[in-house]
Write an enzyme that holds these catalytic residues in place. Structure first.
Site, PDB file in Angstrom:
ATOM      1  N   ARG A 126       0.848  -1.189   0.000  1.00  0.00           N
ATOM      2  CA  ARG A 126       0.000   0.000   0.000  1.00  0.00           C
ATOM      3  C   ARG A 126       0.886   1.242   0.000  1.00  0.00           C
ATOM      4  NH1 ARG A 126      -5.355  -1.567   3.623  1.00  0.00           N
ATOM      5  NH2 ARG A 126      -6.523  -2.351   1.831  1.00  0.00           N
ATOM      6  N   GLN A 131      -0.394   2.174  -5.946  1.00  0.00           N
ATOM      7  CA  GLN A 131      -1.810   2.462  -5.698  1.00  0.00           C
ATOM      8  C   GLN A 131      -2.725   1.947  -6.805  1.00  0.00           C
ATOM      9  OE1 GLN A 131      -2.628   6.647  -5.134  1.00  0.00           O
ATOM     10  NE2 GLN A 131      -4.232   6.217  -3.666  1.00  0.00           N
ATOM     11  N   ASP A 134      -3.486  -1.767  -6.369  1.00  0.00           N
ATOM     12  CA  ASP A 134      -3.947  -2.172  -5.040  1.00  0.00           C
ATOM     13  C   ASP A 134      -5.387  -2.680  -5.080  1.00  0.00           C
ATOM     14  OD1 ASP A 134      -4.506  -2.522  -2.384  1.00  0.00           O
ATOM     15  OD2 ASP A 134      -4.089  -0.461  -1.774  1.00  0.00           O
ATOM     16  N   SER A 137      -7.661  -2.480  -1.824  1.00  0.00           N
ATOM     17  CA  SER A 137      -8.313  -1.189  -1.609  1.00  0.00           C
ATOM     18  C   SER A 137      -9.491  -0.996  -2.554  1.00  0.00           C
ATOM     19  CB  SER A 137      -7.313  -0.043  -1.782  1.00  0.00           C
ATOM     20  OG  SER A 137      -6.361  -0.053  -0.740  1.00  0.00           O
ATOM     21  N   TYR A 232      -1.783  -0.487   7.557  1.00  0.00           N
ATOM     22  CA  TYR A 232      -2.451  -1.536   8.316  1.00  0.00           C
ATOM     23  C   TYR A 232      -2.363  -1.283   9.820  1.00  0.00           C
ATOM     24  CZ  TYR A 232      -2.475  -4.185   3.959  1.00  0.00           C
ATOM     25  OH  TYR A 232      -2.680  -4.583   2.664  1.00  0.00           O
TER      26      TYR A 232
END
Length: 388
Positions: A126, A131, A134, A137, A232
């Protein structure tokens, strides 16, 4: 370079790894895309859409798997009709999929033994650089949105405040526990529906993000480090969990809806809402537990079921992104496109393990399990002996 897209066979899995728009982009880049017949039907993408995008439709499942240089999936390879899907993938090929490696290390071992290079979409770092790849997400966004809609559908009252000739109806009170991607999207959706929203996360650094989407942040001073890095949360001690529960009890008592999203990678989900806390909630209240598949944040959560306890409805949804397959497939497909193009340079696979994205996500290569956390979950003799 052949990219193969199989039909997902997992029960309830309606997503497809690549949508026609992304297939079109990949074929224009020189990739040959093979799509199993019916692969996109559950997500409302028909075979003709793929043909129009430049894909070749393959009716023989084994042929599709065996011809793949790169096979992209949504759900981890499974076993159907007594046959393991992974056995159809030829040695030396690449598999990119959600693999749930920390809960199913034995499957990762089998993939390594097949001499397959596998990338786990759960382990994409992350970071800002990664991005666009990901997938956790992108799918969490959908899960958070749908969780709020589920709560609104089950709550026996409306979310927004309404002023009518018959009087004023106050807005529903929503409490979101966990302010990761799913939690923030749950907050944003609840606010759009007109609810008053509070939120809590053990990471105090997310306070501004919670406030930016319209919720009040519940501050609970904690005496230990709670941030594991990489976006996280860290698993905290039982004492810290008890401090959190004591403060949250008063907020949960007042809530009409509680949405829980707290998860720790590779661990059982922390229990945030106890049986006693549920018993103090108003009758008709709703809890949506997004950690149901990891054991649940709430007492009495059952994955895939709605449970009634003391007049409270406890919903334990499973694979919520699959319930909105058009958007979830489009987002996941874009994640895969970015990763594939990152790995392939001038028609050749380039695996630079000094690169943090490749190093983090690649779980098997050359007959070995590369990730130490996965190795540690296996018996020592299994993690060290690789079949060829």
């Amino acid at each position: 370079m052949k990219i193969a897209v199989p039909r997902e066979k997992e029960i309830g899995e309606m997503r497809v790894a690549l949508v026609p728009d992304i297939v079109s982009r990949l074929t224009k880049k020189g990739f040959q895309v093979l799509v199993e017949t019916g692969a996109g039907e559950a997500a409302h993408f028909h075979d003709q859409n793929y043909i129009d995008a430049g894909a070749e439709i393959i009716t023989d499942t084994k042929q599709l798997w065996q011809e793949a240089d790169i096979l992209v999936k949504v759900a981890p390879p499974g076993e159907f009709d007594g046959e393991a899907e992974i056995n159809s993938l030829r040695p030396g090929s690449i598999l990119i999929s959600f693999l749930d490696p920390l809960r199913n290390p034995e499957n990762i071992l089998k993939i390594a033994q097949r001499q397959i290079t596998a990338f786990s979409m759960e382990l994409i770092p992350r970071t800002s650089r990664a991005q666009s790849m990901d997938a956790l997400s992108s799918q969490a966004n959908i899960a958070g949105h749908k969780a709020t809609l589920l709560a609104a559908a089950h709550l026996p009252r409306m979310f927004p405040m309404m002023t009518t000739a018959a009087g004023t109806i106050p807005p529903a009170k929503v409490l979101v526990l966990g302010a990761g991607v799913a939690g923030l999207q749950a907050i944003a959706t609840a606010r759009r529906l007109g609810a008053v929203v509070e939120a809590f996360d053990i990471r105090p650094t997310v306070k501004e993000e919670v406030q930016s989407v319209g919720a009040k942040f519940i501050d609970i001073p904690l005496q230990e480090e709670t941030n594991a890095g990489g976006g996280y949360a860290k698993e905290v001690s039982n004492n810290t969990q008890e401090v959190i529960r004591q403060v949250l009890t008063e907020h949960i008592k007042k809530a009409d809806v509680v949405i829980t999203t707290a998860q720790v990678q590779g661990k059982k989900a922390p229990l945030l809402v106890t049986e006693d806390m549920i018993a103090q909630m108003k009758r008709g209240s709703v809890i949506v537990d997004l950690a149901a598949e990891q054991g649940g944040n709430c007492a009495h959560t059952e994955a895939g079921k709605d449970v009634q306890y003391h007049g409270v409805t406890i919903i334990g949804p499973v694979n919520l992104p699959a319930s909105l397959p058009i958007d979830s497939s489009q987002m996941y497909s874009k994640n895969l496109q970015t990763l594939v193009q990152y790995l392939v340079k001038d028609g050749e696979i380039e695996l630079n393990f000094d690169d943090d994205i490749i190093d983090s996500a690649c779980v098997t290569h050359a007959g070995e399990i590369r990730n130490s956390r996965i190795k540690d979950l296996l018996p020592s003799q299994e993690s060290s002996v690789i079949s060829y």
